[in-house]
Motif scaffolding. Structure first.
Motif, PDB file in Angstrom:
ATOM      1  N   ILE A  83      32.621 -41.363  99.240  1.00 38.79           N
ATOM      2  CA  ILE A  83      33.349 -39.985  99.703  1.00 38.79           C
ATOM      3  C   ILE A  83      32.858 -38.994  99.075  1.00 38.79           C
ATOM      4  O   ILE A  83      32.222 -38.356  98.121  1.00 38.79           O
ATOM      5  CB  ILE A  83      34.475 -40.619  98.822  1.00 38.79           C
ATOM      6  N   CYS A  84      33.013 -37.777 100.152  1.00 33.22           N
ATOM      7  CA  CYS A  84      33.004 -36.447  99.922  1.00 33.22           C
ATOM      8  C   CYS A  84      34.199 -35.912  98.548  1.00 33.22           C
ATOM      9  O   CYS A  84      34.898 -35.961  98.837  1.00 33.22           O
ATOM     10  CB  CYS A  84      32.794 -35.588 101.437  1.00 33.22           C
ATOM     11  N   SER A  85      33.126 -34.957  97.717  1.00 31.87           N
ATOM     12  CA  SER A  85      33.675 -34.654  96.414  1.00 31.87           C
ATOM     13  C   SER A  85      34.608 -33.692  97.381  1.00 31.87           C
ATOM     14  O   SER A  85      35.439 -33.401  96.468  1.00 31.87           O
ATOM     15  CB  SER A  85      33.048 -33.731  95.281  1.00 31.87           C
ATOM     16  N   ILE A  86      34.076 -32.561  98.240  1.00 31.33           N
ATOM     17  CA  ILE A  86      35.139 -32.071  98.462  1.00 31.33           C
ATOM     18  C   ILE A  86      36.267 -32.734  99.699  1.00 31.33           C
ATOM     19  O   ILE A  86      37.693 -32.079  99.523  1.00 31.33           O
ATOM     20  CB  ILE A  86      34.033 -30.540  99.193  1.00 31.33           C
ATOM     21  N   CYS A  87      36.031 -32.113 100.964  1.00 30.79           N
ATOM     22  CA  CYS A  87      37.092 -33.322 101.788  1.00 30.79           C
ATOM     23  C   CYS A  87      37.734 -33.995 101.709  1.00 30.79           C
ATOM     24  O   CYS A  87      38.618 -34.803 102.494  1.00 30.79           O
ATOM     25  CB  CYS A  87      36.600 -32.836 103.140  1.00 30.79           C
ATOM     26  N   ASP A 120      24.952 -40.509 100.892  1.00 28.51           N
ATOM     27  CA  ASP A 120      25.020 -40.182  99.703  1.00 28.51           C
ATOM     28  C   ASP A 120      25.512 -39.098  98.540  1.00 28.51           C
ATOM     29  O   ASP A 120      25.490 -39.382  97.866  1.00 28.51           O
ATOM     30  CB  ASP A 120      24.286 -41.256  98.511  1.00 28.51           C
ATOM     31  N   GLN A 121      25.535 -38.277 100.074  1.00 28.68           N
ATOM     32  CA  GLN A 121      26.549 -36.785  99.511  1.00 28.68           C
ATOM     33  C   GLN A 121      27.241 -36.769 100.163  1.00 28.68           C
ATOM     34  O   GLN A 121      27.630 -37.063 100.924  1.00 28.68           O
ATOM     35  CB  GLN A 121      24.899 -35.623  99.765  1.00 28.68           C
ATOM     36  N   ASP A 122      28.103 -35.036  99.530  1.00 30.74           N
ATOM     37  CA  ASP A 122      28.827 -34.475 100.093  1.00 30.74           C
ATOM     38  C   ASP A 122      28.008 -34.097 102.002  1.00 30.74           C
ATOM     39  O   ASP A 122      27.378 -34.097 101.873  1.00 30.74           O
ATOM     40  CB  ASP A 122      28.832 -33.191  99.171  1.00 30.74           C
ATOM     41  N   LEU A 142      27.006 -31.579 104.415  1.00 27.94           N
ATOM     42  CA  LEU A 142      26.905 -30.332 104.715  1.00 27.94           C
ATOM     43  C   LEU A 142      27.495 -28.581 104.918  1.00 27.94           C
ATOM     44  O   LEU A 142      27.687 -27.983 104.306  1.00 27.94           O
ATOM     45  CB  LEU A 142      25.313 -30.293 105.514  1.00 27.94           C
ATOM     46  N   ASP A 143      27.746 -28.872 105.740  1.00 34.22           N
ATOM     47  CA  ASP A 143      29.354 -28.467 106.136  1.00 34.22           C
ATOM     48  C   ASP A 143      30.558 -28.333 105.521  1.00 34.22           C
ATOM     49  O   ASP A 143      30.899 -27.166 104.654  1.00 34.22           O
ATOM     50  CB  ASP A 143      29.981 -28.627 107.222  1.00 34.22           C
ATOM     51  N   CYS A 144      30.805 -28.416 104.664  1.00 36.25           N
ATOM     52  CA  CYS A 144      31.753 -28.448 103.242  1.00 36.25           C
ATOM     53  C   CYS A 144      30.626 -28.133 101.866  1.00 36.25           C
ATOM     54  O   CYS A 144      31.721 -27.204 101.281  1.00 36.25           O
ATOM     55  CB  CYS A 144      32.315 -30.535 102.178  1.00 36.25           C
ATOM     56  N   ILE A 145      29.488 -27.902 101.348  1.00 41.91           N
ATOM     57  CA  ILE A 145      29.110 -27.086 101.256  1.00 41.91           C
ATOM     58  C   ILE A 145      28.640 -26.256 101.318  1.00 41.91           C
ATOM     59  O   ILE A 145      29.349 -25.145 100.618  1.00 41.91           O
ATOM     60  CB  ILE A 145      27.764 -28.079 100.690  1.00 41.91           C
ATOM     61  N   GLN A 146      29.077 -25.995 102.434  1.00 42.62           N
ATOM     62  CA  GLN A 146      28.743 -24.366 102.947  1.00 42.62           C
ATOM     63  C   GLN A 146      29.005 -24.199 102.950  1.00 42.62           C
ATOM     64  O   GLN A 146      30.170 -22.514 102.761  1.00 42.62           O
ATOM     65  CB  GLN A 146      28.063 -24.606 104.198  1.00 42.62           C
ATOM     66  N   LYS A 147      30.953 -24.217 103.076  1.00 47.55           N
ATOM     67  CA  LYS A 147      32.236 -23.920 103.498  1.00 47.55           C
ATOM     68  C   LYS A 147      32.141 -23.476 102.263  1.00 47.55           C
ATOM     69  O   LYS A 147      32.661 -21.973 102.191  1.00 47.55           O
ATOM     70  CB  LYS A 147      32.946 -24.665 103.928  1.00 47.55           C
TER      71      LYS A 147
END
Length: 69
Positions: free
Chosen positions: A3-7, A14-16, A18-23
């Motif tokens: 599960i993405c920790s951002i959205c 097994d990572q968040d 990439l677009d969430c990290i960039q946002k």
């Protein structure tokens, strides 16, 4: 899968996402820029030297910043 920790949506790897990290990175950079505007203009030293338009923009940015807090 993870599960993405951002959205909080499922991520294929097994990572968040990439677009969430960039946002998040862009939002943080934008916030840092807004916080540094008064420092760059030395508002504490000379508020009379600024034009009316610049004062209005800075007031708008600080109000917008307080709304998001």
């Amino acid at each position: 899968m993870k599960i993405c920790s951002i959205c909080n949506r499922i991520s294929g790897n097994d990572q968040d996402h990439l677009d969430c990290i960039q946002k998040i990175r862009i939002e943080n950079e934008d916030e840092n820029f807004k916080q540094s505007i008064p420092e760059k203009l030395d508002l504490a030293k000379d508020t009379l030297g600024l034009g009316v338009e610049v004062k209005a923009i800075l007031e708008h940015l600080t109000k917008e910043n307080k709304k998001t807090d």
